[in-house]
Design an enzyme around this catalytic site. Sequence first.
Site, mmCIF file in Angstrom:
data_model
loop_
_atom_site.group_PDB
_atom_site.id
_atom_site.type_symbol
_atom_site.label_atom_id
_atom_site.label_comp_id
_atom_site.label_asym_id
_atom_site.label_seq_id
_atom_site.Cartn_x
_atom_site.Cartn_y
_atom_site.Cartn_z
ATOM 1 N N ARG A 190 75.735 47.368 45.159
ATOM 2 C CA ARG A 190 74.573 47.559 46.053
ATOM 3 C C ARG A 190 73.213 47.284 45.407
ATOM 4 N NH1 ARG A 190 77.767 46.819 49.988
ATOM 5 N NH2 ARG A 190 78.873 48.611 50.850
ATOM 6 N N ASP A 235 81.701 37.296 50.057
ATOM 7 C CA ASP A 235 82.408 38.463 50.604
ATOM 8 C C ASP A 235 81.572 39.239 51.621
ATOM 9 O OD1 ASP A 235 84.674 40.343 50.645
ATOM 10 O OD2 ASP A 235 83.122 41.732 49.990
ATOM 11 N N ASP A 246 87.526 46.895 46.422
ATOM 12 C CA ASP A 246 86.550 46.705 47.502
ATOM 13 C C ASP A 246 85.701 47.971 47.674
ATOM 14 O OD1 ASP A 246 85.046 45.516 49.429
ATOM 15 O OD2 ASP A 246 86.623 45.447 50.961
ATOM 16 N N HIS A 271 78.379 53.672 50.907
ATOM 17 C CA HIS A 271 77.405 53.737 52.009
ATOM 18 C C HIS A 271 76.770 55.122 52.017
ATOM 19 C CE1 HIS A 271 78.259 49.921 53.920
ATOM 20 N NE2 HIS A 271 79.547 50.162 53.833
#
Lengths: 311, 435, 209
Positions: free
Chosen positions: B67, B157, B310, B314
């Site tokens: 991120r 991705d 993966d 969040h």
Amino acid sequence: MRHLLSAGDLTRDEAVLVLDTAAELARISGRSVKKFPTLRGRTVVNLFYEDSTRTRTSFELAAKRMSADVINFSAKGSSVSKGESLKDTALTLQAMGADGVVIRHGSAGSAHRLAGWVDGAVLNAGDGTHEHPTQALLDVYTMRERMGRVDGLRVAIVGDILHSRVARSNVLLLHTLGAEVTLVAPPTLMPVSVPTWPCAVSYDLDEVLPKSDVVMMLRVQAERMKDAFFPTAREYSRRYGLDRDRFARLQDGAIVMHPGPMVRGMEISAEVADSARSTVNEQVTNGVSVRMAVLYLLLGGSGSAIGNQGD
Amino acid sequence: MHKTLEAESAYLIRGARIAGGDPGDILIRDGVIADIGTGLTADDAEPVDAEGLIALPGLVDLHTHLREPGREDAETVASGARAAAMGGYTAVHAMANTDPVADTAGVVEQVWRLGRESGHCDVQPVGAVTRGLDGRHLAELGAMADSVARVRVFSDDGMCVSDALLMRRALEYVKAFDGVVAQHAQEPRLTEGAQMNEGVVSDRLGLTGWPAVAEEAIIARDCLLTEHVGSRLHVCHVSTKGSVQILRWAKGRGCDVTAEVTPHHLLLTDELAETYDPIYKVNPPLRTAEDVHALREGLADGTIDCVATDHAPHPIEAKEAEWANAAMGMVGLETALSVVQHTMVDTGMLDWAGVADRMSIAPARIGRLTGHGRPIAVGEPANVTLYDAGAKRDIDPAAMASKSRNTPYQGMRVPGRVVATFLRGAPTVLKGKIQ
Amino acid sequence: MCAKKVSDSDEGVGAPPGRGDLRPTRAVLEGSEIDRALTRIAHEVLERTKGGEDVTLLGIPTRGVPLARRLAERIERVEDRHIPWGSLDITMYRDDLRMAPARALGRTEIPAEGIDGRVVILVDDVLFSGRSVRAALDALNDLGRPRAVQLAILVDRGHRRLPIRADYVGKNLPTSLRENVAVLLDELDGRDAVLIGPARPRPGEEDHR
């Protein structure tokens, strides 16, 4: 606290209880004082993220006839339009002491989510393409009034099944009550797993019509043809619309239903919509009684008498 | 916190079972494995009791979202590297879909440096295939490959390189520097507005379906393209039975394709969406039990080469929403090894040597990482993970090293615990605590 | 599913033996006595209403309804005039609604003559705290404006909690609060009887004790 989130939450006995209660309420609705004191002091919030004057007004009238305090909370002109999350809105309603929340939302599952965030009863008034349980209840109520029974009734549901919360709720409730449902639509507007549903499936309206006691037409949005669900509105109407010729082939005593709003000339022709066999206006009237019954059974006692056991 | 990259002291790991074999001692000195044997002694070395623990080569993740830059509220390179170390990883590949996108040498070098500074885990940037992930214009792949970050894996991705011609060109172009295109296989038109696996559950829940064919069609196409141009393809997060069958077929034809599967696709199914809790919303979506079974078999027989997390952090508000409005993704670095043990080892489908291959050796080989995924042998870099397979733990999101809490395993009891992680001889985790 | 299809019409009436309770009970009124009591009430109604003029009988569900029908028949037999009768459900007017899950509604059936200007006689099986009668008066108020309201009851077991008394009483039956009174009627239970037995707790019963 318990909720009404899906028509599938209702057992056969519970569904019959709602219908019987609604029938009793409808019988006495002609009296001079239309209000019952039953929900006096209870607060019902209408939380509407989608414009639906018809459904909101129906719920509002139902709650007021039961003497509940009603707050209308619509997305427009409120904190919702300023980007407030559903959760924060839920916590606000919680802080206001809402005993029941009627929610209409564009996203499937939003009523389930809300039920996890508030203590009050949550009543799903349509969540995306998922369900609309009170619509199914009022549809079934109307069938029972007109046909005298639901068990064994042959019901054709015709139109955009894929995107229809009305169809989903009706399939579940009608199955619970012993009706034989046939879904009719072009294959593009049918969910892929529909063979696993408790109903029959047909792509041929003309074949199904003469064998149906009830024909429920669903709204088909012309915009769907942009996503190639069907080539043109005209072709859809020709293959799946209920026009005068098809109407003439209905059985004696068969009725035509539509949850509204109708697209005349698309899925239903004007003369069919206005015929004596059409129950469109009765459905609206019955909607108030059914919603009164649901509000009474959810909020009238110490706990709910029907519906989904939430957390 | 800045750490020196080489260990200043020596460690003597006692009684560890290397890749599940017989117990032995491992002496680590000056960042490399100095000796292996039984009854080793070294006065200058700090002893590490590893009785009953399994020693694996430091794990390598081919697919991590850190991120940074852009969404430092969800994760930073530093916090992600700590989470990786806690999960037993010594190297992770940071995906390119940051803000700005890692599509230039400048951005990939920034991410690479942040990783070096963190000291907890090597962070190997993945470069974007197309500029800004736009799917139309190739990014400067060569510049990223030649940069100090030495990018070898390229991926859009999150977005599929759906344009067949552009995909062909990318596959051809990366041959010049032995690169690989890691494809996120998702036919975009078939998945417009898609929310979850298309099937019985999506139809019941009224959530827009995400058909398996949208993944499988792209994989089939890309395998044929790869074969045609003689390049190298890696398929990200394979999720369906059909995908496994296509990969098996392509490998049988001699296509140079590799593939990964996530831990969550080895365990969870679409029925979890019944709760409408978007903690289970992920891309690709959770599929059916039949798919889960096929993925496990594919990983066991080598059709699927490796496990990749993966890891997709969040912030809380991105998941505390209606399903359709919630973000897709799950964190996974700190639970991956436990889930692989539960689904593959405890079921007898894979032994610990197999785990070492699927979670370290194979991903390092695919990513062309030189210092990782090496066997635990004298003279090799001391990247070692010590794992207690007999432990049980309850997953507590609040106790995670990641900045985000979106784990689908909250409250679940899982087997195994990472006890120590050594990165080039320096402990990044010791006695289960971040160092 | 919590709502009961059989809603006992008056407070304090537990389930009689015929409905599953096997604890010892005794009959205090048999069919013939109930019959005589109703006949006497019918005569009293005639006396006090100038031969039943403008009288409408409304039974409170469940067991008040067959009693209202029987009374109407008896009055008609004596006076040879039509006595309208119906039912008045009080469920939604009860003050103990919140103490139990919502109940199924009983039937409200107002005769064609309506109630405006009529002498409405409420009919119920047992009079206990008086709360049911209060609810019935509220329900009546929402339906119209009778000239007068009177109350006919088969059994008055005492223990009133509200300033309410019956105009016509079949039998005064002194009871303790530890007892239950149950009325059985042929139409619903297959025989006529008034039973007395040990009380068992019911939700919402607290303030009756």
